[in-house]
Design an enzyme around this catalytic site. Structure first.
Site, PDB file in Angstrom:
ATOM      1  N   LYS A   1       0.844  -1.211   0.000  1.00  0.00           N
ATOM      2  CA  LYS A   1       0.000   0.000   0.000  1.00  0.00           C
ATOM      3  C   LYS A   1       0.875   1.255   0.000  1.00  0.00           C
ATOM      4  O   LYS A   1       0.642   2.192  -0.764  1.00  0.00           O
ATOM      5  CB  LYS A   1      -0.882  -0.015   1.255  1.00  0.00           C
ATOM      6  N   ASN A   2       1.892   1.265   0.876  1.00  0.00           N
ATOM      7  CA  ASN A   2       2.663   2.487   1.057  1.00  0.00           C
ATOM      8  C   ASN A   2       3.610   2.791  -0.098  1.00  0.00           C
ATOM      9  O   ASN A   2       4.240   3.844  -0.121  1.00  0.00           O
ATOM     10  CB  ASN A   2       3.431   2.434   2.383  1.00  0.00           C
TER      11      ASN A   2
ATOM     12  N   CYS B   1      -8.030  12.931  13.441  1.00  0.00           N
ATOM     13  CA  CYS B   1      -7.090  12.128  14.217  1.00  0.00           C
ATOM     14  C   CYS B   1      -7.468  10.639  14.207  1.00  0.00           C
ATOM     15  O   CYS B   1      -8.593  10.259  14.446  1.00  0.00           O
ATOM     16  CB  CYS B   1      -7.107  12.637  15.642  1.00  0.00           C
TER      17      CYS B   1
ATOM     18  N   ARG C   1      -0.699  13.768  13.139  1.00  0.00           N
ATOM     19  CA  ARG C   1      -0.248  13.733  11.749  1.00  0.00           C
ATOM     20  C   ARG C   1      -0.095  15.144  11.157  1.00  0.00           C
ATOM     21  O   ARG C   1      -0.813  15.530  10.218  1.00  0.00           O
ATOM     22  CB  ARG C   1      -1.185  12.877  10.899  1.00  0.00           C
TER      23      ARG C   1
ATOM     24  N   ASP D   1       3.770   0.254  11.997  1.00  0.00           N
ATOM     25  CA  ASP D   1       2.564  -0.369  11.446  1.00  0.00           C
ATOM     26  C   ASP D   1       2.402  -1.828  11.883  1.00  0.00           C
ATOM     27  O   ASP D   1       1.314  -2.399  11.742  1.00  0.00           O
ATOM     28  CB  ASP D   1       2.575  -0.301   9.911  1.00  0.00           C
TER      29      ASP D   1
ATOM     30  N   ARG E   1      -8.747  -0.908   4.203  1.00  0.00           N
ATOM     31  CA  ARG E   1      -7.907   0.174   3.659  1.00  0.00           C
ATOM     32  C   ARG E   1      -6.517  -0.341   3.301  1.00  0.00           C
ATOM     33  O   ARG E   1      -5.872   0.198   2.399  1.00  0.00           O
ATOM     34  CB  ARG E   1      -7.775   1.301   4.685  1.00  0.00           C
TER      35      ARG E   1
HETATM   36  C1  UD1 Z   1       3.828   6.590   6.432  1.00  0.00           C
HETATM   37  C2  UD1 Z   1       3.013   5.364   6.167  1.00  0.00           C
HETATM   38  C3  UD1 Z   1       2.409   4.833   7.451  1.00  0.00           C
HETATM   39  C4  UD1 Z   1       3.505   4.611   8.497  1.00  0.00           C
HETATM   40  C5  UD1 Z   1       4.357   5.859   8.661  1.00  0.00           C
HETATM   41  C6  UD1 Z   1       5.560   5.645   9.552  1.00  0.00           C
HETATM   42  C7  UD1 Z   1       2.246   5.735   3.908  1.00  0.00           C
HETATM   43  C8  UD1 Z   1       1.106   5.959   2.988  1.00  0.00           C
HETATM   44  N1  UD1 Z   1       1.964   5.687   5.228  1.00  0.00           N
HETATM   45  O1  UD1 Z   1       2.936   7.577   6.948  1.00  0.00           O
HETATM   46  O2  UD1 Z   1       1.748   3.610   7.174  1.00  0.00           O
HETATM   47  O3  UD1 Z   1       2.902   4.319   9.740  1.00  0.00           O
HETATM   48  O4  UD1 Z   1       4.860   6.278   7.370  1.00  0.00           O
HETATM   49  O5  UD1 Z   1       6.345   4.597   9.086  1.00  0.00           O
HETATM   50  O6  UD1 Z   1       3.369   5.544   3.477  1.00  0.00           O
HETATM   51  N2  UD1 Z   1       5.472  14.267  11.031  1.00  0.00           N
HETATM   52  C9  UD1 Z   1       5.574  15.601  11.369  1.00  0.00           C
HETATM   53  N3  UD1 Z   1       5.390  16.524  10.376  1.00  0.00           N
HETATM   54  C10 UD1 Z   1       5.108  16.178   9.091  1.00  0.00           C
HETATM   55  C11 UD1 Z   1       5.012  14.803   8.757  1.00  0.00           C
HETATM   56  C12 UD1 Z   1       5.196  13.858   9.762  1.00  0.00           C
HETATM   57  O7  UD1 Z   1       5.819  15.947  12.522  1.00  0.00           O
HETATM   58  O8  UD1 Z   1       4.954  17.081   8.237  1.00  0.00           O
HETATM   59  C13 UD1 Z   1       5.637  13.226  12.097  1.00  0.00           C
HETATM   60  C14 UD1 Z   1       4.370  12.419  12.322  1.00  0.00           C
HETATM   61  O9  UD1 Z   1       3.473  13.065  13.188  1.00  0.00           O
HETATM   62  C15 UD1 Z   1       4.902  11.139  12.911  1.00  0.00           C
HETATM   63  C16 UD1 Z   1       6.248  10.986  12.204  1.00  0.00           C
HETATM   64  O10 UD1 Z   1       6.577  12.267  11.667  1.00  0.00           O
HETATM   65  O11 UD1 Z   1       5.117  11.320  14.280  1.00  0.00           O
HETATM   66  C17 UD1 Z   1       6.251   9.956  11.100  1.00  0.00           C
HETATM   67  O12 UD1 Z   1       5.323  10.312  10.118  1.00  0.00           O
HETATM   68  P1  UD1 Z   1       5.566   9.994   8.576  1.00  0.00           P
HETATM   69  O13 UD1 Z   1       6.829   9.240   8.412  1.00  0.00           O
HETATM   70  O14 UD1 Z   1       5.402  11.259   7.820  1.00  0.00           O
HETATM   71  O15 UD1 Z   1       4.336   9.050   8.269  1.00  0.00           O
HETATM   72  P2  UD1 Z   1       3.408   9.094   7.007  1.00  0.00           P
HETATM   73  O16 UD1 Z   1       4.176   9.424   5.794  1.00  0.00           O
HETATM   74  O17 UD1 Z   1       2.184   9.882   7.341  1.00  0.00           O
END
Ligand code: UD1
Length: 417
Positions: A22-23, A116, A121, A306, A398
């Site tokens: 998925k990711n 949330c 996020r 995950d 999902r």
């Molecule tokens: C992706 C994955 C998700 C996985 C996560 C962490 C996809 C579609 N989803 O989510 O399944 O659980 O990586 O491996 O690939 N953060 C910030 N600011 C930002 C963005 C992120 O502070 O602008 C923080 C988030 O709150 C979280 C951490 O960074 O604490 C990790 O998030 P991130 O790696 O961005 O996860 P996703 O890309 O949303």
């Protein structure tokens, strides 16, 4: 509401194939907006998140077709830069379209992704990356406008945290920017390397993906390509855990074992036998599994957040006390209250869960709070002798192709009502 009806207590046995990740599929689908023409994506999992991404692409002007696990995206026509709020809310990862829209049209108007589920996020790192590439960002009433009428320009982007989504957005946007971009403290997840492989197959110049420093030399145009999505390491881990928690024996094929990180080793530490082939992992469950010390979720190659909920469901049946520390998302223990209905003995305090193993789970009715928490509850139900109901199966859809088919093929008694 979709509900899984599960009669547990059956040791799962057999082989099954792992679908694409998925990711990986989601950022690759976003990247398919960049070339003018038909991109073919193989191994795209048939899950509702990819359906949502296809709805967004169709709204933006692409023509999408699915045949089994093959998706064709033709972004040859006009592409609009606006994603309406209802489409943004369908999927929390919809923000991944930001970089692609900016690169393709010089304009993007999108809303904050849905509320949330597993934590706040935030999107600050995504917006920071776009600003560094020269986009002007304005926010009003939950809508975010990003503009770069004269195109984006390569820049140094230092991420304060290796965010997966921000790294991907920056890579996609930089692929067509003028000059060179360097992303420092980039996420190192295998899905980042897969996206880089796809962009490079389109004619981009991306180097270093999979490491902390990714370099992108912008090119003038990209061409369509055929790309195969890597296997889903979280789905593979869930299937292995399904074998482990039911006292069964399961072989997952079409996986890249190295992508499972510490999970096979941890399963062995609990007493399971794990055999790794070039593209398969086979597990024979421990007779009476024992707990492992502390499991701490970390960015790749650490233990994946995950897999935290499914692994905790398994630890709940391991002898002794285990400790789980969630370092990535702040609200990822919502499923624990539901797991306790099965008799799990878990105390949470902020980011820590202390898991006291019990001898057996009892059947229960529970509500899936989110995707991976839902998968954890399905595992508990598979282990509990008797009939359980897991409501909220749509959360699970999902990220997992219908579990009644995949787990059913291993002998699980699972139906959707
Ligand atoms: C992706 C994955 C998700 C996985 C996560 C962490 C996809 C579609 N989803 O989510 O399944 O659980 O990586 O491996 O690939 N953060 C910030 N600011 C930002 C963005 C992120 O502070 O602008 C923080 C988030 O709150 C979280 C951490 O960074 O604490 C990790 O998030 P991130 O790696 O961005 O996860 P996703 O890309 O949303």
């Amino acid at each position: 509401m979709h509900t899984f009806l599960i009669r547990g207590g059956v040791p799962l046995q057999g082989d099954l194939r792992c679908p694409g990740a998925k990711n990986s599929a989601l950022p690759v689908l976003a990247a398919s907006l960049l070339p003018v023409g038909k991109t073919v994506i193989r191994g795209a999992p048939a899950i509702t998140d990819t359906e949502s991404a296809v709805r967004i692409l169709t709204h933006l002007g692409a023509v999408c077709e699915r045949q089994g696990r093959e998706l064709t995206v033709d972004a040859g026509g006009d592409v609009t830069g606006v994603i309406p709020e209802d489409l943004m809310r369908e999927m929390r990862s919809s923000f991944i379209f930001l970089g692609a829209l900016l690169a393709r049209t010089g304009f993007a108007e999108i809303s904050l992704p849905g509320g949330c589920e597993i934590g706040q996020r935030p999107i600050d790192l995504h917006l920071y990356a776009m600003k560094r590439l020269g986009a002007v960002v304005t926010q009003e009433a939950g809508r975010i406008r990003c503009e770069a009428p004269n195109g984006l320009t390569g820049a140094k982007i230092h991420l304060s945290f290796p965010s997966v989504g921000a790294t991907e957005n920056a890579m996609i946007a930089a692929a067509l920017a003028k000059g060179e971009t360097a992303i420092e403290n980039a996420a190192r997840e295998p899905e980042i390397s897969d996206l880089a492989d796809c962009l490079n197959a389109m004619g981009a110049d991306v180097r270093g993906a999979g490491g902390s420093s990714v370099r992108i030399r912008g090119v003038k145009a990209l061409h369509p390509c055929v790309h195969r999505i890597i296997p889903d390491r979280i789905v593979a881990a869930t299937f292995l855990l399904a074998g482990a928690i039911t006292g069964g024996s399961v072989r997952v094929m079409d996986v890249i074992p190295g992508h499972l990180g510490p999970i096979p080793d941890l399963l062995e530490q609990t007493g399971c036998r794990v055999e790794t082939g070039p593209d398969s992992v086979a597990l024979t469950a421990a007779k009476r599994p024992v707990s492992v010390g502390t499991v701490r979720t970390m960015p790749y190659p650490g233990f994946p957040t995950d897999a935290q909920a499914p692994f905790t469901a398994y630890l709940g049946l391991c002898r002794g006390t285990g400790v789980v520390i969630e370092t990535i998302f702040e609200s990822r223990y919502k499923y624990v209250a539901e797991l306790s209905r099965f008799g799990a003995r878990i105390r949470t305090d902020s980011r820590m869960a202390v898991v006291e193993g019990v001898d057996a789970y009892v059947p229960a009715n529970a509500l899936a709070p989110d995707l991976r928490g839902g998968a954890a509850l399905v595992l508990a139900a598979l282990a509990a002798p008797g009939e359980s109901r897991i409501e909220g199966a749509r959360h699970i859809d999902r990220g997992y192709e219908p579990l009644e088919i995949s787990l059913g093929s291993l002998g699980a008694d699972i139906r959707r009502i």
